[in-house]
Design a protein around this motif. Structure first.
Motif, short mmCIF file in Angstrom:
data_model
loop_
_atom_site.label_atom_id
_atom_site.label_comp_id
_atom_site.label_asym_id
_atom_site.label_seq_id
_atom_site.Cartn_x
_atom_site.Cartn_y
_atom_site.Cartn_z
N PRO A 193 5.80 -0.76 3.21
CA PRO A 193 5.96 -1.60 4.40
C PRO A 193 5.92 -3.09 4.04
CG PRO A 193 3.76 -0.65 4.31
CD PRO A 193 4.51 -0.08 3.15
N THR A 229 1.88 8.29 9.51
CA THR A 229 1.54 9.63 10.00
C THR A 229 2.81 10.43 10.26
OG1 THR A 229 1.34 8.64 12.20
CG2 THR A 229 -0.71 9.03 11.00
N SER A 243 5.43 13.29 8.09
CA SER A 243 5.11 14.54 7.43
C SER A 243 4.20 14.34 6.21
CB SER A 243 6.41 15.21 7.00
OG SER A 243 6.15 16.45 6.44
N SER A 244 4.48 13.30 5.42
CA SER A 244 3.69 13.09 4.19
C SER A 244 2.24 12.75 4.54
CB SER A 244 4.29 11.96 3.35
OG SER A 244 5.64 12.23 3.06
N ARG A 293 0.83 4.10 13.55
CA ARG A 293 1.67 3.28 14.43
C ARG A 293 2.27 4.15 15.53
NH1 ARG A 293 6.08 -0.57 11.71
NH2 ARG A 293 7.21 1.38 11.41
N THR A 294 2.77 5.33 15.12
CA THR A 294 3.39 6.23 16.09
C THR A 294 2.84 7.63 15.89
OG1 THR A 294 5.41 4.93 15.80
CG2 THR A 294 5.61 6.99 17.02
N ARG A 338 11.69 14.77 12.90
CA ARG A 338 11.47 16.02 12.18
C ARG A 338 10.10 16.58 12.58
NH1 ARG A 338 14.40 18.59 7.63
NH2 ARG A 338 12.98 20.16 6.87
N TRP A 356 13.76 8.42 11.08
CA TRP A 356 14.55 8.07 9.89
C TRP A 356 15.95 8.65 9.96
CZ3 TRP A 356 15.98 12.39 7.15
CH2 TRP A 356 15.11 13.48 7.11
P1 NA7 Z 1 8.33 9.31 7.75
O1 NA7 Z 1 8.50 10.55 8.52
O2 NA7 Z 1 9.41 8.28 7.80
O3 NA7 Z 1 6.94 8.66 8.19
C1 NA7 Z 1 6.56 7.37 7.78
C2 NA7 Z 1 5.32 6.96 8.52
O4 NA7 Z 1 4.93 5.66 8.06
C3 NA7 Z 1 5.50 6.85 10.02
O5 NA7 Z 1 4.32 7.26 10.65
C4 NA7 Z 1 5.76 5.36 10.21
O6 NA7 Z 1 5.44 4.90 11.50
C5 NA7 Z 1 4.81 4.80 9.20
N1 NA7 Z 1 5.20 3.44 8.82
C6 NA7 Z 1 6.34 3.05 8.21
N2 NA7 Z 1 6.34 1.72 8.04
C7 NA7 Z 1 5.18 1.26 8.56
C8 NA7 Z 1 4.60 -0.03 8.70
N3 NA7 Z 1 5.24 -1.13 8.28
N4 NA7 Z 1 3.39 -0.13 9.28
C9 NA7 Z 1 2.77 0.98 9.71
N5 NA7 Z 1 3.25 2.22 9.62
C10 NA7 Z 1 4.45 2.36 9.06
O7 NA7 Z 1 8.13 9.62 6.18
P2 NA7 Z 1 7.41 10.87 5.50
O8 NA7 Z 1 7.34 10.58 4.04
O9 NA7 Z 1 6.15 11.20 6.18
O10 NA7 Z 1 8.37 12.08 5.76
C11 NA7 Z 1 9.75 12.01 5.45
C12 NA7 Z 1 10.34 13.39 5.47
O11 NA7 Z 1 9.98 14.07 4.27
C13 NA7 Z 1 9.85 14.31 6.55
O12 NA7 Z 1 10.46 14.12 7.77
C14 NA7 Z 1 10.15 15.68 5.97
O13 NA7 Z 1 11.50 16.01 6.16
C15 NA7 Z 1 9.92 15.48 4.51
P3 NA7 Z 1 6.60 4.76 12.63
O14 NA7 Z 1 6.91 6.18 13.05
O15 NA7 Z 1 7.79 4.10 11.96
O16 NA7 Z 1 6.01 3.94 13.69
#
Ligand code: NA7
Length: 552
Positions: free
Chosen positions: A159, A194, A196-197, A217-218, A339, A503
C-alpha cells in the motif's frame, strides 16, 4: 525469414526457439509439455528460483486453494490424476507446490525452463516475424511465437502508506513470503488487509502471536471451508469418474462438475425454505455450492440480499463482541461479487483475548512509524507487519513487461483504459503473442487449471493449424477485439459484479482503470465461442503465410 511457426532452424533463420514462454507456473509448465509433445522447440523463462508461480511465491501461513484438491489439478495425464493422492479436501500451498514440482520432474519439464530470469521487454519485428524477449540481465532470445503465462495474481502490491520504509520491525507481504517461514511467537503482529490472504493467515498467525491487531478497511464475506482429511470413499468415487467429470466440467459455469446448478430464484422460496437452504450450504462448506443456492444470487440485488443477510447473521452469531461483529459484517458489496473467501476459524479468531480488529475505514492509517502503525485515532506499537494487501491482478504481470511491435503498437497504449483482448488469448496489433487465461477470459472466475489447459490446448491447435497451412503469422483483428470487449462488458453489466470494488475491477490499485476484467458468462459459453472461432476458420483473426514486411 521464418515461413512457418515451426521453422527449419537454419542459422540464418534467427530464431533460438519456436516458442518462448514467459512464466513456469501451472500455465507455463503445461505449455512446455503440450507444445514439446508436438515437436516445437520451446523455452520458458521464470523469474523465481523454482517453478510453481503463484504457489511458489504465496507461502504465507494458512495459504490454501479455495477449489477442492480433486478438482484443482491437471487432467492431461490419466495416470497422474489417478496416482496423485491429496491428503486434504482443500490443498495447502506446500502440497500444491509439491504436486507442481512432481509434474515438472515426471514430465522432464525443467530442462526447458530457465529460472531466475525476469523478462522485461518483448518486441515483435514485422520484417523478420520474430519476437525478441529480453531479460533484466540483458540476455535476449528470439522466436516467432511467444506465450505470456505470467499469472493473474503474480504482481504483489504494497500500500501507498507514508512511512512504510521507516518501520524498524520486520515486514512481510503474503505474496512474497520467506521460504524459511516466519516465527511470530510472542510478537506484537499487525496484519493489514482482510482479503483471502489475510483471512487465511490471521487464524494461524493468532496461534503464535503475543498480540495480533488486524487493520481492516473493507469487511469481506467468508464461508467455512469445512476442510478436513481426504475421505477415502470420496476420493475413490471421484477417481472412478475422473474422465467423465473432467469432460462434464467444460459444460459448467465455473469449470467444475458435481455441483447441481440451481433451478429456482431466491424469492420463489419462502423465508424458512431459504434459511434451510443456506444453512445446509453453510454446513457443507465451499463457495460454488453456496452461490448455487439460487439462480439469481449474482444478478438480483433482492435475491443476493437474502444470502448476504444470512451470512451477516452467522458472523453475529460467531463473534462475541457486538461491535467487532458489526465491523466484520460486509455492507458495501453483494455477496459473491468479490471472490468469496473460504476460511477455517476466521471469525472465531476475534473471540481470542489477544486479537483485536481496527477499523481503518473510519480512521485510516495515517502513517507507519519506526515502531508501529498510527491511525487518525490511535497508535499501535508492533514488532512485525504483514501486508495482506493483494496484487495488481490480471494485468499487472503483462504490463510490467514492455511489450510492443515494430509497427508501433504497444501493450501499454492498447490497455491504457483497461485491458482489451480477443477472447483473452490475443491482443490486436501484437501478432503471434498468446496469453494464457488473459483478461476477458473466464480464468480467475473458473477452476483455473481447467482454463489453463483449455487455453494451452487452443494455442496448440492454432499452432498446428498454422504449421499445416504453412502460416507464419496470426493476429486478432481490431474489430473482433472491439466486439469481444463490448460483449464481455455487457455480460458483466447484466450481473452484480461491477458493484464491488474488487480486484476483478482493478479497484484495489489506485489509478488503475475500473473495468470488470474476467468473462463471466461461464466456462461453457466461453468454450463454445472458442470452438466456433476455430470451426469458422479462426474467425476474428488474420493470418499470413510469411511475415508482413513493412515497406517505407
Ligand atoms: P485482495 O483480495 O485484493 O485483498 C487485499 C486486502 O488488502 C483488502 O482487504 C484490501 O482492502 C486491503 N488493502 C489493500 N490496500 C490497502 C491499503 N492501502 N490500506 C489498507 N488496506 C488495504 O488480495 P488477497 O491477497 O487477499 O487475495 C487475492 C486473491 O488470491 C483472492 O481473491 C483469491 O483468489 C486468491 P480493500 O478491500 O481494498 O478496502
Amino acid at each position: 525469414m521464418p515461413d512457418s511457426v515451426q521453422g527449419r532452424h537454419s542459422p540464418a533463420d534467427g530464431r533460438d526457439f519456436d516458442v518462448i514462454i514467459v512464466g513456469a507456473g501451472l500455465a507455463g509448465l503445461y505449455a512446455i509439455h503440450r507444445l514439446r509433445g508436438l515437436g516445437y522447440r520451446v523455452r520458458a523463462y521464470e523469474a523465481g528460483n523454482g517453478v510453481g508461480g503463484t504457489w511458489f511465491w504465496n507461502r504465507y501461513p494458512g495459504c490454501r486453494c479455495d477449489v477442492e484438491s480433486l478438482e484443482y489439478s491437471y487432467s492431461f495425464d490419466p495416470d497422474l490424476q489417478q496416482e496423485w493422492q491429496w491428503p486434504e479436501r482443500y490443498g495447502t500451498q506446500p502440497e500444491i507446490l509439491k504436486y507442481i514440482e512432481h509434474v515438472a520432474e515426471r514430465f522432464d519439464l525443467l530442462r526447458d525452463v530457465q529460472l531466475n530470469t525476469r523478462i522485461t521487454t518483448a518486441r515483435y519485428d514485422e520484417a523478420t516475424g520474430l519476437w525478441t524477449l529480453a531479460a533484466e540481465s540483458g540476455e535476449q532470445v528470439r522466436a516467432p511465437v511467444c506465450i505470456m503465462a505470467a499469472g493473474n495474481l503474480s504482481t504483489p502490491r504494497l500500500p501507498d502508506i507514508p512511512g512504510i520504509d521507516r518501520f524498524t520491525g520486520a515486514t512481510y507481504h503474503t505474496g512474497l513470503w520467506p521460504r524459511e517461514g516466519v516465527d511470530f511467537t510472542g510478537l506484537r503482529v499487525g496484519v493489514i488487509g482482510t482479503g483471502s490472504s489475510g483471512v487465511q493467515s490471521i487464524p494461524i498467525i493468532a496461534r503464535q502471536a503475543g498480540e495480533l491487531t488486524v487493520f481492516q478497511r473493507t469487511a469481506n464475506f467468508s464461508l467455512p471451508a469445512r476442510n478436513g482429511p481426504m475421505n477415502p470413499e470420496t476420493e475413490a468415487r471421484h477417481k472412478s469418474e475422473y474422465v467423465e467429470r473432467r469432460v462434464a466440467a467444460y459444460d459448467t459455469a465455473f469449470g467444475i462438475a458435481g455441483y447441481p446448478p440451481p433451478r429456482i430464484e431466491a424469492l420463489q422460496a419462502n423465508a424458512e425454505e431459504r434459511r434451510r437452504q443456506y444453512e445446509a450450504k453453510w454446513r457443507e462448506g465451499g463457495s460454488i455450492s453456496f452461490l448455487f443456492s439460487y439462480t439469481d444470487l449474482l444478478t438480483s440485488d433482492a435475491a443476493n440480499g437474502t444470502a448476504s443477510d444470512f451470512v451477516r447473521g452467522k458472523i453475529r452469531e460467531i463473534v462475541n463482541d457486538p461491535q467487532t461483529a458489526k465491523l466484520l459484517c460486509p455492507d458495501d458489496h453483494p455477496i459473491g461479487t468479490k471472490r468469496l473467501i473460504l476460511d477455517t476459524g476466521y471469525y472465531e479468531t476475534y473471540n481470542l483475548p489477544h486479537v483485536s480488529l481496527v477499523d481503518i475505514r473510519t480512521h485510516p492509517i495515517e502513517e507507519i512509524t519506526e515502531t508501529g502503525v498510527r491511525t487518525g485515532k490511535a497508535e499501535y506499537p508492533l514488532d512485525a507487519i504483514v501486508f495482506a494487501t493483494g496484487f495488481d491482478a490480471m494485468t499487472g504481470a503483462m504490463r510490467s513487461i514492455d511489450i510492443s511491435s515494430s509497427s508501433g503498437v504497444t501493450l501499454d497504449e492498447q490497455w491504457e483504459h483497461g485491458p482489451r483482448t480477443y477472447l483473452g488469448l490475443m491482443v490486436a496489433g501484437l501478432p503471434n503473442m498468446f496469453m494464457v487465461t488473459g483478461p476477458q477470459s473466464p480464468g480467475v472466475k473458473s477452476q483455473m487449471i481447467l482454463s489453463i489447459e483449455m487455453h494451452v490446448d487452443w494455442i496448440a491447435g492454432c499452432l498446428e493449424h498454422m504449421r499445416e497451412k504453412g502460416l507464419g503469422r496470426i493476429e486478432a483483428t481490431e474489430q473482433a477485439q472491439e466486439e469481444w470487449v463490448t460483449h464481455t462488458r455487457e455480460v458483466a453489466e447484466a450481473t452484480l459484479y461491477p458493484k464491488a470494488n474488487s480486484w476483478y475491477m482493478g479497484a484495489n490499485v489506485p489509478g488503475k482503470p475500473r473495468v470488470f476484467m474476467p468473462y463471466v458468462a461461464g466456462v461453457h459459453a466461453y468454450k463454445a465461442k472458442c470452438d466456433a472461432v476455430v470451426a469458422g476458420g479462426y474467425e476474428g483473426f488474420v493470418t499470413a503465410r510469411a511475415p508482413v514486411t513493412v515497406t517505407g
